[in-house]
Design a protein around this motif. Structure first.
Motif, PDB file in Angstrom:
ATOM      1  N   LEU A   1       2.818   5.858  -5.970  1.00 53.09           N
ATOM      2  CA  LEU A   1       2.351   6.118  -7.335  1.00 53.09           C
ATOM      3  C   LEU A   1       1.339   7.256  -7.362  1.00 53.09           C
ATOM      4  O   LEU A   1       1.356   8.101  -8.256  1.00 53.09           O
ATOM      5  CB  LEU A   1       1.746   4.849  -7.936  1.00 53.09           C
TER       6      LEU A   1
ATOM      7  N   LEU B   1      -4.938   5.625   1.036  1.00 57.86           N
ATOM      8  CA  LEU B   1      -3.758   4.767   0.924  1.00 57.86           C
ATOM      9  C   LEU B   1      -2.753   5.063   2.041  1.00 57.86           C
ATOM     10  O   LEU B   1      -2.148   4.144   2.601  1.00 57.86           O
ATOM     11  CB  LEU B   1      -3.096   4.937  -0.440  1.00 57.86           C
TER      12      LEU B   1
ATOM     13  N   LEU C   1       1.699   1.735  -3.658  1.00 59.50           N
ATOM     14  CA  LEU C   1       0.556   2.323  -4.371  1.00 59.50           C
ATOM     15  C   LEU C   1       0.399   3.799  -4.006  1.00 59.50           C
ATOM     16  O   LEU C   1       0.089   4.635  -4.861  1.00 59.50           O
ATOM     17  CB  LEU C   1      -0.723   1.551  -4.036  1.00 59.50           C
TER      18      LEU C   1
ATOM     19  N   PHE D   1       0.831  -1.214   0.000  1.00 58.36           N
ATOM     20  CA  PHE D   1       0.000   0.000   0.000  1.00 58.36           C
ATOM     21  C   PHE D   1       0.863   1.261   0.000  1.00 58.36           C
ATOM     22  O   PHE D   1       0.453   2.285  -0.555  1.00 58.36           O
ATOM     23  CB  PHE D   1      -0.976  -0.014   1.175  1.00 58.36           C
TER      24      PHE D   1
END
Length: 158
Positions: free
Chosen positions: A116, A133, A113, A110
């Motif tokens: 990103l 997130l 992610l 996580f």
């Protein structure tokens, strides 16, 4: 190498006529020190995301991205250490060590992610998705810290 943090009373096993000592095995001290970094860094990411959402000051978004990146760096080292430690030990996945490694893996996935999402343009990097997130990553980091620092139960016959 293993440090007993707390000793419970000895239990008498009448079937085998042996004394069984139960204690909690602590983390390796270096592993424990490295584990503190992702906990602090990912928690800082949540706080800087919250500050960005409250103020719309772009520098908070930069802080979030930096904290998340360093959290991933230290989290990857801690995850690799935990995996190697569990593979090399007999019964390495038992006694809470598997839960600790699972929390580290969730934290890292996580966090990646989140990296990103935080890598996008500053105006779109910290949105509801970025904040969610970051919250999941920080919760997983805190869970990994909790499961790691409470120790792993271990029994030995004397």
């Amino acid at each position: 190498m293993a440090i007993a943090r707390s000793l419970e009373p000895q239990h008498w096993n009448e079937d085998a006529m042996a004394t069984v000592l139960t204690y909690r095995e602590a983390l390796n001290p270096l592993h424990a020190i490295l584990l503190a970094f992702p906990v602090a860094l990912f928690t800082g990411t949540v706080l800087s995301d919250w500050a960005y959402l409250a103020t719309a000051e772009i520098q908070w978004s930069n802080f979030s991205a930096w904290l998340n990146a360093f959290g991933l760096l230290f989290g990857g080292v801690v995850l690799a250490w935990g995996l190697v430690s569990a593979i090399l030990r007999p019964r390495g996945w038992r006694g809470g060590r598997g839960l600790h490694i699972a929390a580290l893996a969730v934290m890292w996935v996580f966090g990646f992610l989140g990296a990103l999402v935080h890598g996008r343009d500053a105006w779109y990097s910290v949105t509801a998705a970025g904040m969610i997130l970051s919250l999941i990553t920080a919760a997983a980091a805190l869970a990994a810290g909790w499961t790691g620092f409470r120790g792993f139960p271990r029994k030995e016959a004397l």
